[in-house]
Every structure is written in C-alpha cells, then in structure tokens.
Write a protein that holds these residues in place. Structure first.
Motif, short mmCIF file in Angstrom:
data_model
loop_
_atom_site.label_atom_id
_atom_site.label_comp_id
_atom_site.label_asym_id
_atom_site.label_seq_id
_atom_site.Cartn_x
_atom_site.Cartn_y
_atom_site.Cartn_z
N THR A 1 37.32 26.51 45.97
CA THR A 1 36.47 25.44 45.47
C THR A 1 36.59 24.25 46.40
O THR A 1 37.26 24.31 47.44
N ASN A 2 35.97 23.14 46.02
CA ASN A 2 36.03 21.93 46.85
C ASN A 2 37.19 21.02 46.51
O ASN A 2 37.46 20.05 47.22
N PRO B 1 35.30 27.00 56.52
CA PRO B 1 36.24 27.40 57.57
C PRO B 1 37.19 26.29 58.03
O PRO B 1 38.34 26.57 58.38
N LEU B 2 36.74 25.04 58.04
CA LEU B 2 37.66 23.96 58.43
C LEU B 2 38.75 23.79 57.37
O LEU B 2 39.92 23.57 57.70
N ALA B 3 38.37 23.89 56.10
CA ALA B 3 39.36 23.82 55.03
C ALA B 3 40.31 25.00 55.11
O ALA B 3 41.53 24.86 54.97
N ALA B 4 39.76 26.19 55.34
CA ALA B 4 40.60 27.38 55.43
C ALA B 4 41.59 27.26 56.59
O ALA B 4 42.77 27.63 56.47
N ILE C 1 30.20 27.86 57.82
CA ILE C 1 29.53 29.11 57.52
C ILE C 1 29.47 29.25 56.01
O ILE C 1 30.37 28.77 55.30
N GLY C 2 28.42 29.86 55.49
CA GLY C 2 28.26 29.97 54.04
C GLY C 2 29.24 30.95 53.42
O GLY C 2 29.79 31.83 54.09
N PRO C 3 29.46 30.82 52.12
CA PRO C 3 30.42 31.69 51.43
C PRO C 3 29.96 33.14 51.30
O PRO C 3 30.79 34.02 51.07
N ALA C 4 28.67 33.41 51.47
CA ALA C 4 28.17 34.79 51.35
C ALA C 4 28.30 35.53 52.67
O ALA C 4 27.43 36.31 53.07
N THR C 5 29.38 35.26 53.38
CA THR C 5 29.72 35.92 54.64
C THR C 5 31.20 36.24 54.61
O THR C 5 31.96 35.65 53.84
N LEU D 1 29.89 27.77 45.14
CA LEU D 1 29.73 26.45 45.75
C LEU D 1 29.32 26.63 47.20
O LEU D 1 29.80 27.55 47.88
N THR D 2 28.49 25.75 47.70
CA THR D 2 28.04 25.84 49.09
C THR D 2 29.22 25.87 50.06
O THR D 2 29.19 26.58 51.07
N TYR D 3 30.27 25.11 49.75
CA TYR D 3 31.38 24.97 50.69
C TYR D 3 32.61 25.77 50.27
O TYR D 3 33.72 25.50 50.74
#
Length: 437
Positions: free
Chosen positions: A110-111, A311-314, A80-84, A305-307
């Motif tokens: 960040t990435n 959510p998988l990282a989080a 899901i995008g960061p603007a959510t 940043l796009t990522y």
C-alpha cells in the motif's frame, strides 16, 4: 533567520495546508537537511531528532545504503504499474515475509499505514463473511475511511462515516479502567471485557480484532504478560481474524523485527509501514497468512492502488532491511534501550515528581507527566506546550502527545546522543517540577 528559512516559512504559510492543525497560527520549524539522528535548518542550526519525525525514521536520516538503493532503482525503472511483475517489488516482499512468522508468504503493498489497515480490514471481512471490527479506544490506525473509525482517539469523532466498528478498553494499568492493581488483574479483566463485548455484539458478526501490538501514539503501553496470547485465544474461539498493527512498532522500534516477536502470539494479518524503509518513499502493506491468502486464489481481491509496490519504495525496503540486518541495527535498538535509555529515564523518574510513569522498550518509550503523582492528574496542555518549546530551544526535537513526552529516537541512536537528550529532558523537567510544586 536565514533567508532560505524565511522563504520556507513564507511559502509554507501561504500554500501548504497541514494535517491535524488549525492553519492560522501555524509557525513550523524549517528543516533543510539531516544525517543519522540529527537534522538542521538552512542557517545551520542543528537539532537532535528524538521524534524520528512521526516515529518512522528508524534507520536514521539519509542512510547511505537506502539512498543508494533508491538512486540505482530510479536509474533503471522509476515507476511501473502493479499489474506487472517486478523483481525489486518481489525482493521487497520476500524480505518482509522472511521476517514474519512461519505461514506468512504473501505481502500486499500500500502507500502507507492507514491504507494497510484499511486493506487488512477488507481482507478480514471478505475472508470471514462478517462485518464488525473490534479495536481499542486508546489507538491510532490511520486517517482513511475505515482506519480512522477503527482509531479510538478524538480524531475518530468528526470522521465516523465507516460502518461496523466497535471499541473496547485495552490494558493500561497506570490508568486502569478495570480497578486493577496488578498487571495480572489488568490482563485478566481486560480480556474478560473483550470477550464480553464480542459476546454482546454477536460473535457471528465480528470479522476482526485490530490491535496495535504496542499502542504508540496513544501512549506506548506495553501489554501485560498474557494479554496478547489471551486475545489470540478469544479470536480462535469465535473464528475472528486477529490483525496486529505494526505500523509504528515494527522493524526495529521495539528492538525486534516485529514487536509481537517478544510476545507469545501469532496474528492472522500484519500491517506495516514507517520503519520498513524509514519513510524515505511512501509505502506500507499487509503481510497475509497463507490461510487468508488462499481465500483469494480463485476469488478476485477487490482492492488495489496505482502505486502498490512502487519500485522506488520497494528498492528502499530492500536496502533498508539489508542494512538493518548487516549492521545489527535491530539488536542495537534493543541493547541501547535496555542499557542506556531505560536506566536514564528511570533516573529522571526518581528525580522529577512531574513524571508519573516511565514505560517502553527498545527505542520506544514514554514519560507520562502529571501535575500530582498521588492523583495522577495529567499535566495541563499549556505546560506540555512549554515543555515542547523548551526542548526545541535546547536543540532537541521531541514527540509530544497529550500529557506525554515520547522518547523515540532512530534505532541507530548512540549512547552519547542519548546522554545529550537526557540532559535536555532533565533541564526541562526541572522547570516543570517548579510549575506544579
């Protein structure tokens, strides 16, 4: 060689362009799987991972709780995008902020570590309205435009496209730039050097001091007592933002949640990556003091940043921090460093003239190797290459940097695994002693 190992090597040589390498002569070790502190190739040969890959697999390979967290999130929402707003992202940020000092409530994701430092520099410049960033020559901050120029080692030189960077010498008593003979002298003189550089550059032009709390790739140089608190005082005197780079040292590596927890210092910005989720999914970030965060309450932060907050990282962060807490992994890293790793390395130092100095904390140690203890001449690169090959031949994956062996196993390493590694180090150091005697 197993057919799959051969296939891995064939495809790798044909199609993968590797970092920090001349490509033509590369022949890399194929790795098929891992568990805990052990990895293996397709033929089943095992290796004890005392590199933690790039000093990032703090929780060990394939920790079941972290793998489960990623799987569960993937089944619900893979991206899901960061603007959510996203609950998993918010939970990850909350857990990180909870381990930071008081007055840190916001996290920018960040990435990885390089763009964490990049964005911390951006925040400091925008917050202060100044430009220059002071960092040390013995440092590594990442391979993006500003981070690589903030880096002090050789990798900066072919990449100097970013403006406003100034370098200093930090404390390193074993090879003191200040003719110091005691930790107290090294601390006092290194702080004087920093203060004079800021004065000479013009304090009104300096936005930030960027330091690794404990420089990692540069040599695992634990700062002397009083140094970091002295840097804090200088930063406060001149209105400079203090950024502590915890990308390698954070989340258990030193036996603390953050390495600076062991020192009398509170930064303004904290950068992290690596150990926050052991690299299971690429992620990093900046923990932002409330004062700096307020700068952007009514002002757009010009970065993203796009990522960011993927959510998988989080999910991997939430699972990793929860597991570290519930399993006592941070305390274990501290105790095994004090009770097992340090005594073992000190014993090697006593037995092997090729060791010039042992230094470190937690599961973050370095053996500095020398051709001559009296002159402290670094061990030549050819012999360091031999050391690496001999350790791999004994089933140990080492972390080699310049004339050092970095002893950096996962935080979950056992006493028996440390004993196995110490035996391998002992055998290889014996060979090196003969080469320089």
């Amino acid at each position: 060689m197993d057919d799959l190992d051969a296939r891995t090597s064939e495809l790798d040589r044909a199609h993968v362009f590797h970092s920090w390498s001349a490509q033509g002569a590369l022949s890399l070790l194929p790795i098929a799987g891992g568990q805990g502190c052990t990895v293996w190739d397709h033929s089943g040969r095992t290796y004890l991972d005392f590199s933690s890959q790039l000093v990032n697999v703090n929780i060990g390979h394939q920790h079941p709780a972290v793998i489960a967290g990623i799987r569960e999130q993937a089944a619900v929402l893979a991206t899901i995008g960061p603007a959510t707003g996203n609950l998993t992202r918010a939970e990850a940020a909350q857990r990180i902020a909870a381990r930071a000092p008081g007055g840190f409530n916001k996290v920018f994701f960040t990435n990885g570590g390089a763009d964490a430092n990049e964005n911390a520099i951006r925040m400091a410049r925008l917050h202060t309205g100044r430009d220059k960033v002071v960092s040390t020559y013995r440092s590594y901050h990442g391979n993006t435009g500003g981070a690589i120029v903030a880096t002090g080692d050789w990798r900066r030189v072919p990449n100097e496209y970013s403006r406003g960077h100034v370098h200093i010498f930090g404390p390193y008593l074993y090879r003191s730039e200040f003719w110091a003979t005691t930790p107290e002298e090294e601390c006092e003189r290194a702080l004087h050097h920093l203060r004079r550089v800021i004065q000479a550059e013009g304090p009104e032009s300096v936005a930030a001091i960027l330091l690794e709390t404990i420089p990692g790739t540069a040599g695992i140089m634990v700062p002397p007592p009083g140094y970091l608190s002295g840097v804090r005082e200088i930063a406060d005197q001149y209105g400079v933002v203090l950024i502590l780079d915890e990308v390698m040292a954070g989340f258990g590596r030193t036996g603390e949640w953050f390495a600076f927890d062991a020192f009398d210092v509170k930064p303004d910005l904290i950068t992290f990556a690596k150990g926050v989720n052991s690299g299971y999914v690429p992620v990093g970030g900046v923990v932002i003091s409330d004062e700096i965060a307020r700068t952007f309450d009514d002002r757009v932060f010009p970065g993203g940043l796009t990522y960011s907050g993927h959510p998988l990282a989080a999910a991997s962060i939430v699972a990793s921090i929860d597991a570290m807490e519930s399993e006592g992994i941070i305390a274990h890293a501290k105790k095994i460093g004090t009770d097992v790793i340090e005594p073992g390395l000190r014993a090697l130092e006593a037995d092997h003239p090729v060791i010039g100095e042992v230094r470190g904390t937690g599961v973050f140690w370095a053996l500095e190797l020398v051709a001559d203890r009296a002159t402290r001449e670094p061990l030549p690169a050819a012999l360091m290459g031999k050391a690496k090959a001999e350790l791999v031949a004994r089933g140990l994956l080492p972390f080699i940097a310049d004339n050092r062996i970095h002893v950096v196993p996962p935080c979950v390493v056992t006493a028996d695994e440390v004993a196995t590694a110490l035996t391998a180090y002992d055998e290889v150091l014996t060979l090196l002693d003969k080469e320089v005697s």
